[in-house]
Motif scaffolding. Structure first.
Motif, mmCIF file in Angstrom:
data_model
loop_
_atom_site.group_PDB
_atom_site.id
_atom_site.type_symbol
_atom_site.label_atom_id
_atom_site.label_comp_id
_atom_site.label_asym_id
_atom_site.label_seq_id
_atom_site.Cartn_x
_atom_site.Cartn_y
_atom_site.Cartn_z
ATOM 1 N N LYS A 74 0.834 -1.203 0.000
ATOM 2 C CA LYS A 74 0.000 0.000 0.000
ATOM 3 C C LYS A 74 0.871 1.257 0.000
ATOM 4 O O LYS A 74 0.530 2.251 -0.634
ATOM 5 C CB LYS A 74 -0.905 0.022 1.233
ATOM 6 N N GLU A 75 1.953 1.232 0.761
ATOM 7 C CA GLU A 75 2.828 2.415 0.833
ATOM 8 C C GLU A 75 4.191 2.000 1.367
ATOM 9 O O GLU A 75 4.272 1.174 2.284
ATOM 10 C CB GLU A 75 2.210 3.474 1.756
ATOM 11 N N ALA A 76 5.245 2.609 0.792
ATOM 12 C CA ALA A 76 6.599 2.376 1.314
ATOM 13 C C ALA A 76 7.168 3.755 1.706
ATOM 14 O O ALA A 76 6.798 4.270 2.759
ATOM 15 C CB ALA A 76 7.440 1.652 0.289
ATOM 16 N N TYR A 77 7.995 4.355 0.839
ATOM 17 C CA TYR A 77 8.541 5.678 1.180
ATOM 18 C C TYR A 77 7.414 6.710 1.316
ATOM 19 O O TYR A 77 6.453 6.706 0.532
ATOM 20 C CB TYR A 77 9.518 6.135 0.092
ATOM 21 N N ILE A 130 1.743 -3.231 4.167
ATOM 22 C CA ILE A 130 1.605 -4.379 3.259
ATOM 23 C C ILE A 130 0.461 -5.292 3.701
ATOM 24 O O ILE A 130 0.225 -5.473 4.892
ATOM 25 C CB ILE A 130 2.953 -5.152 3.228
ATOM 26 N N THR A 131 -0.233 -5.852 2.705
ATOM 27 C CA THR A 131 -1.258 -6.846 2.997
ATOM 28 C C THR A 131 -1.131 -7.982 1.972
ATOM 29 O O THR A 131 -0.088 -8.098 1.310
ATOM 30 C CB THR A 131 -2.663 -6.178 3.014
ATOM 31 N N THR A 144 -9.389 -6.119 9.755
ATOM 32 C CA THR A 144 -9.809 -4.707 9.695
ATOM 33 C C THR A 144 -9.419 -4.193 8.313
ATOM 34 O O THR A 144 -8.591 -4.801 7.634
ATOM 35 C CB THR A 144 -9.082 -3.789 10.715
ATOM 36 N N GLU A 145 -9.953 -3.054 7.960
ATOM 37 C CA GLU A 145 -9.490 -2.350 6.762
ATOM 38 C C GLU A 145 -8.033 -1.954 6.971
ATOM 39 O O GLU A 145 -7.615 -1.670 8.104
ATOM 40 C CB GLU A 145 -10.289 -1.058 6.568
ATOM 41 N N PHE A 146 -7.268 -1.905 5.878
ATOM 42 C CA PHE A 146 -5.938 -1.309 5.934
ATOM 43 C C PHE A 146 -6.082 0.145 6.383
ATOM 44 O O PHE A 146 -6.985 0.856 5.947
ATOM 45 C CB PHE A 146 -5.288 -1.376 4.548
ATOM 46 N N ARG A 173 -1.282 -14.629 10.091
ATOM 47 C CA ARG A 173 -0.184 -15.584 10.326
ATOM 48 C C ARG A 173 0.622 -15.801 9.038
ATOM 49 O O ARG A 173 1.847 -15.870 9.053
ATOM 50 C CB ARG A 173 -0.759 -16.915 10.811
ATOM 51 N N ILE A 174 -0.081 -15.889 7.910
ATOM 52 C CA ILE A 174 0.613 -16.099 6.613
ATOM 53 C C ILE A 174 1.529 -14.899 6.324
ATOM 54 O O ILE A 174 2.688 -15.053 5.936
ATOM 55 C CB ILE A 174 -0.424 -16.293 5.481
ATOM 56 N N LEU A 175 0.997 -13.703 6.548
ATOM 57 C CA LEU A 175 1.784 -12.479 6.317
ATOM 58 C C LEU A 175 3.018 -12.486 7.220
ATOM 59 O O LEU A 175 4.153 -12.252 6.774
ATOM 60 C CB LEU A 175 0.893 -11.261 6.632
ATOM 61 N N SER A 176 2.797 -12.766 8.485
ATOM 62 C CA SER A 176 3.864 -12.688 9.478
ATOM 63 C C SER A 176 4.927 -13.758 9.267
ATOM 64 O O SER A 176 6.122 -13.495 9.397
ATOM 65 C CB SER A 176 3.251 -12.836 10.871
#
Ligand SMILES: C[C@@H](N)C(=O)N[C@H](C)C(=O)O
Ligand SMILES: [Zn+2]
Length: 231
Positions: A74-77, A130-131, A144-146, A173-176
């Motif tokens: 969704k966003e980095a820098y 990130i999602t 929840t919503e991002f 859990r998958i993300l982590s």
């Protein structure tokens, strides 16, 4: 759990590495970027850029995801001015919303959601929001919503909240699993916020310093990764 403005975090020195930035849109088909920018305040042309280490570790992490599930950035820098504007607007909102709380508590509530500009990791290129998204372009249910706030979700944005469905817990859990194995750390109040090389990472990983200082768009323009064979 530490907040991003805790003394243990902000006392960590910063080394100012000259590591270049990479555009996360160019790395691998398992790393997708939300080009609509519809859920972020930034309009920066570098919103999808992060330090080279983040790009390399993200690629390794993406290859650990189950088939058909991809990262969705969704966003980095984020430019420092944007960080200042976002912090001030959330602080202002919280002052109205939690008017009867002492200013110190309102400040702490704000820091759960947006980092004070002096210690913020996004303007250094160390953090990503990130999602997960499947091959059909459907985002995973993360509970929840991002970019929802802890206040409006009864704290369900906290990574380890028990206030979410089993499906959402499994998706977190998958993300982590993928990100943690490659050295990323999570900011507990926000399931989507992960970093390497910032003060928060240094504290959790027992490093004696953070790696990156704040840079502006001109610096990024002159210091982008060589086009490399990522895939
Ligand atoms: C506002 C949210 N997307 C975010 O990035 N929060 C963290 C704490 C930050 O501002 O660094
Ligand atoms: Zn973030």
């Amino acid at each position: 759990m530490f907040l991003i403005n805790d003394i243990e975090v902000i006392k960590i020195p910063v080394r100012n590495s000259k590591e270049p930035f990479c555009n996360l849109t160019e790395i691998n088909k398992r790393i997708k970027v939300d080009l609509s920018m519809s859920q972020i305040a930034s309009k920066s042309e570098y919103f999808s850029y992060a330090r080279e280490t983040i790009a390399i570790k993200l690629l390794e992490a993406a290859l650990l995801l189950p088939e058909g599930i991809n990262f969705y950035i969704k966003e980095a820098y984020r430019p420092l001015q944007q960080q200042k504007d976002s912090f001030n607007s959330v602080l202002e909102y919280n002052r109205k919303h939690y008017g009867d709380l002492p200013e110190e508590e309102i400040y702490l509530e704000t820091c759960k959601y947006v980092a004070p500009p002096e210690y913020a990791p996004h303007p250094t290129g160390a953090a990503i929001d990130i999602t997960l998204i499947n091959d059909k372009g459907i985002e995973s249910d993360m509970g929840t919503e991002f970019n929802a706030t802890p206040g409006e979700t009864d704290n369900a944005t906290y990574f380890h909240s028990d206030n979410i469905s089993d499906e959402a817990r499994e998706n977190r859990r998958i993300l982590s699993r993928a990100l943690s194995r490659m050295g990323f750390v999570n900011y507990e109040p926000e399931w989507w916020h992960w970093s390497i090389g910032d003060r928060y990472w240094a504290l959790l990983k027992n490093e004696d310093a953070a790696k990156y200082d704040v840079v502006d768009g001109n610096w990024i323009k002159k210091n982008t990764c060589e086009a490399m064979e990522w895939k």
